[in-house]
Design an enzyme around this catalytic site. Sequence first.
Site, PDB file in Angstrom:
ATOM      1  N   ASP A  10     100.802   4.997  54.086  1.00  0.00           N
ATOM      2  CA  ASP A  10     100.031   6.201  53.817  1.00  0.00           C
ATOM      3  C   ASP A  10     101.022   7.224  53.242  1.00  0.00           C
ATOM      4  OD1 ASP A  10      98.063   8.290  54.056  1.00  0.00           O
ATOM      5  OD2 ASP A  10      99.070   8.912  55.907  1.00  0.00           O
ATOM      6  N   LEU A  11     100.534   8.225  52.542  1.00  0.00           N
ATOM      7  CA  LEU A  11     101.445   9.230  51.957  1.00  0.00           C
ATOM      8  C   LEU A  11     101.559  10.501  52.818  1.00  0.00           C
ATOM      9  CD1 LEU A  11     103.146  10.331  49.544  1.00  0.00           C
ATOM     10  CD2 LEU A  11     100.985  11.136  48.564  1.00  0.00           C
ATOM     11  N   ASP A  12     100.431  11.227  52.915  1.00  0.00           N
ATOM     12  CA  ASP A  12     100.444  12.521  53.616  1.00  0.00           C
ATOM     13  C   ASP A  12     100.731  12.327  55.103  1.00  0.00           C
ATOM     14  OD1 ASP A  12      99.671  14.130  51.347  1.00  0.00           O
ATOM     15  OD2 ASP A  12      97.634  13.389  51.584  1.00  0.00           O
ATOM     16  N   THR A  18     103.053  16.705  53.931  1.00  0.00           N
ATOM     17  CA  THR A  18     101.937  17.435  53.324  1.00  0.00           C
ATOM     18  C   THR A  18     100.751  17.559  54.272  1.00  0.00           C
ATOM     19  OG1 THR A  18     101.629  15.313  52.268  1.00  0.00           O
ATOM     20  CG2 THR A  18     102.344  17.124  50.855  1.00  0.00           C
ATOM     21  N   LYS A  46      92.655  14.209  59.326  1.00  0.00           N
ATOM     22  CA  LYS A  46      93.768  13.458  58.720  1.00  0.00           C
ATOM     23  C   LYS A  46      93.274  12.135  58.150  1.00  0.00           C
ATOM     24  CE  LYS A  46      97.682  15.355  61.263  1.00  0.00           C
ATOM     25  NZ  LYS A  46      98.709  15.095  62.276  1.00  0.00           N
ATOM     26  N   GLY A  47      93.661  11.860  56.925  1.00  0.00           N
ATOM     27  CA  GLY A  47      93.281  10.598  56.278  1.00  0.00           C
ATOM     28  C   GLY A  47      91.904  10.632  55.643  1.00  0.00           C
ATOM     29  N   ARG A  50      88.745  14.691  50.657  1.00  0.00           N
ATOM     30  CA  ARG A  50      88.529  16.137  50.535  1.00  0.00           C
ATOM     31  C   ARG A  50      87.074  16.516  50.832  1.00  0.00           C
ATOM     32  NH1 ARG A  50      90.077  18.209  44.847  1.00  0.00           N
ATOM     33  NH2 ARG A  50      91.862  16.885  45.335  1.00  0.00           N
ATOM     34  N   SER A 117      96.671   5.916  49.712  1.00  0.00           N
ATOM     35  CA  SER A 117      96.402   7.314  50.053  1.00  0.00           C
ATOM     36  C   SER A 117      94.987   7.737  49.689  1.00  0.00           C
ATOM     37  CB  SER A 117      97.399   8.216  49.313  1.00  0.00           C
ATOM     38  OG  SER A 117      97.054   9.571  49.487  1.00  0.00           O
ATOM     39  N   ALA A 118      94.414   8.601  50.521  1.00  0.00           N
ATOM     40  CA  ALA A 118      93.078   9.144  50.250  1.00  0.00           C
ATOM     41  C   ALA A 118      93.149  10.354  49.327  1.00  0.00           C
ATOM     42  CB  ALA A 118      92.427   9.548  51.574  1.00  0.00           C
ATOM     43  N   SER A 119      94.365  10.711  48.892  1.00  0.00           N
ATOM     44  CA  SER A 119      94.538  11.949  48.137  1.00  0.00           C
ATOM     45  C   SER A 119      94.482  11.770  46.618  1.00  0.00           C
ATOM     46  CB  SER A 119      95.886  12.577  48.497  1.00  0.00           C
ATOM     47  OG  SER A 119      96.155  13.661  47.641  1.00  0.00           O
ATOM     48  N   ASN A 121      95.952  13.927  44.864  1.00  0.00           N
ATOM     49  CA  ASN A 121      97.222  14.537  44.456  1.00  0.00           C
ATOM     50  C   ASN A 121      98.416  13.595  44.682  1.00  0.00           C
ATOM     51  OD1 ASN A 121      96.390  17.382  43.760  1.00  0.00           O
ATOM     52  ND2 ASN A 121      95.595  17.285  45.846  1.00  0.00           N
ATOM     53  N   LYS A 148      89.045   6.352  54.046  1.00  0.00           N
ATOM     54  CA  LYS A 148      89.441   5.860  55.370  1.00  0.00           C
ATOM     55  C   LYS A 148      88.479   6.498  56.382  1.00  0.00           C
ATOM     56  CE  LYS A 148      94.266   5.894  53.902  1.00  0.00           C
ATOM     57  NZ  LYS A 148      95.573   6.571  53.976  1.00  0.00           N
ATOM     58  N   GLU A 172     100.744   4.515  59.189  1.00  0.00           N
ATOM     59  CA  GLU A 172      99.788   5.617  59.148  1.00  0.00           C
ATOM     60  C   GLU A 172     100.072   6.697  60.193  1.00  0.00           C
ATOM     61  OE1 GLU A 172      97.195   7.140  58.052  1.00  0.00           O
ATOM     62  OE2 GLU A 172      96.473   5.844  56.434  1.00  0.00           O
ATOM     63  N   ASP A 173      99.707   7.945  59.875  1.00  0.00           N
ATOM     64  CA  ASP A 173      99.816   9.019  60.877  1.00  0.00           C
ATOM     65  C   ASP A 173      98.442   9.461  61.390  1.00  0.00           C
ATOM     66  OD1 ASP A 173      99.087  10.269  58.412  1.00  0.00           O
ATOM     67  OD2 ASP A 173      99.640  12.199  59.298  1.00  0.00           O
TER      68      ASP A 173
HETATM   69  C1  BG6 Z   1      94.709  12.405  52.864  1.00  0.00           C
HETATM   70  C2  BG6 Z   1      94.993  13.520  53.843  1.00  0.00           C
HETATM   71  O1  BG6 Z   1      95.884  11.711  52.593  1.00  0.00           O
HETATM   72  O2  BG6 Z   1      94.177  12.915  51.642  1.00  0.00           O
HETATM   73  C3  BG6 Z   1      93.741  14.372  54.051  1.00  0.00           C
HETATM   74  O3  BG6 Z   1      95.405  12.965  55.076  1.00  0.00           O
HETATM   75  C4  BG6 Z   1      93.236  14.867  52.701  1.00  0.00           C
HETATM   76  O4  BG6 Z   1      94.078  15.453  54.877  1.00  0.00           O
HETATM   77  C5  BG6 Z   1      92.965  13.679  51.787  1.00  0.00           C
HETATM   78  O5  BG6 Z   1      92.039  15.621  52.859  1.00  0.00           O
HETATM   79  C6  BG6 Z   1      92.486  14.094  50.397  1.00  0.00           C
HETATM   80  O6  BG6 Z   1      93.516  14.759  49.725  1.00  0.00           O
HETATM   81  P1  BG6 Z   1      93.355  15.575  48.366  1.00  0.00           P
HETATM   82  O7  BG6 Z   1      94.783  15.880  47.960  1.00  0.00           O
HETATM   83  O8  BG6 Z   1      92.679  14.661  47.372  1.00  0.00           O
HETATM   84  O9  BG6 Z   1      92.542  16.770  48.668  1.00  0.00           O
HETATM   85 MG    MG Z   2      98.246  10.664  56.543  1.00  0.00          MG
END
Ligand code: BG6
Ligand code: MG
Length: 219
Positions: A10-12, A18, A46-47, A50, A117-119, A121, A148, A172-173
């Site tokens: 996982d990233l964040d 982050t 977490k995870g 958005r 990652s779910a992000s 970014n 997730k 994972e965190d």
């Molecule tokens: C996950 C984080 O990695 O990404 C969540 O743990 C976050 O907290 C999710 O909401 C989505 O991220 P982003 O950067 O696309 O808003």
């Molecule tokens: Mg995480």
Amino acid sequence: MEKIKGIIFDLDGVITDTAEFHYLAWKKLADKLDIEIDRDFNETLKGVSRTDSLERILAYGGRSDDFDAQEKVEMAEWKNEVYKEMIEAITPNNILPGIESFLKELKEAGIRTAIASASKNAEVILRSLGIRDQFDYVVDAAKITKSKPDPEVFLKALELLELSADVCIGVEDAASGVDAIKDAKMRAVGIGDAEILGRADLVLASTASLQLKQLQNID
Ligand code: BG6
Ligand code: MG
């Protein structure tokens, strides 16, 4: 127990902190909405993607029906702008303890790596950290349809790595992330609190403790 051939991170909150910035940005939005959130509630975010995070915050504050779809899009964008301002300052100094030496150890052992990652970014953050090239693959929110705890992001990473679940470990965190790893039939390492990450096969208090030898011994 099968020998480990791949590790999916996982990233964040695992590679970089982050997770704290996500919390602070959501808290800023929640304050505007008169919804009080704290770190305990944040564990449930977490995870989580958005849009799902926003829905959880609105439900927590009893305000799910107070906004239409467009207003929700705008709120999620507002949070992301706040978050993006925070991550502008990210440098390699923001890599969590032990991660760089662990990645080096994995490379030397011929173990393949990916980010799950779910992000949205994720790519930007990895480049700011200067470690994008150290991962064989990056699977982020742009490449999946289900957030997730659905295992999709980890299954996609396994597919790209061309490895089966029984020879891979996920790190994972978040409780939702550990669920995703376990539902992908992989072994899970949790970083954080064992009470929160109870489903993980091994929980470490910090990334500083990540060591291949210890991971090889997880059943
Ligand atoms: C996950 C984080 O990695 O990404 C969540 O743990 C976050 O907290 C999710 O909401 C989505 O991220 P982003 O950067 O696309 O808003
Ligand atoms: Mg995480």
